[in-house]
Design a protein around this motif. Structure first.
Motif: not given
Length: 122
Positions: A27-38
């Motif tokens: 499903t990676f190719r159809s997913a929106v990907m992001g980065w978060f931080r804490q």
């Protein structure tokens, strides 16, 4: 889907790091990907997102012009190139997968990866 982030470390202010996040599953190719931080004592915050094709990107204001998100769909990997790092960028960085960039900015997502520590010394 499992997400495996890497690339964190200790760097001096003004330096650079490149984070990687490898995803399992088709499903990676159809997913929106992001980065978060804490950061310690703070809530997890959105940093950057990229559309499934890579054609659209969105950043939090504090990293615009310094960070670049990209992806390689052939390798199921999303990257976060971080330049001109500042001590306030110190945090645990997490990758995530979702269905829309707007959704990711409001933490509406499907999967979290484990974090990778980024420490920027002054």
């Amino acid at each position: 889907v499992q997400l495996q982030a890497s690339g964190g470390g200790l760097v001096q202010a003004g330096g650079s790091l490149r984070l990687s996040c490898v995803a399992s599953g088709r499903t990676f190719r159809s997913a929106v990907m992001g980065w978060f931080r804490q950061a310690p004592g703070k809530e997890r915050e959105f940093v950057a997102a990229i559309s499934s094709s890579g054609g659209m990107r969105h950043y939090v204001d504090s990293v615009k012009g310094r960070f670049t998100i990209s992806r390689d769909n052939a390798k199921n990997t999303v990257f976060l190139q971080m330049n001109t790092l500042k001590p306030e960028d110190t945090a645990v960085y997490y990758c995530a997968a979702g269905r829309s960039i707007v959704g990711l900015t409001t933490k509406q997502l499907d999967y979290w990866g484990q974090g990778t520590q980024v420490t920027v010394s002054s």
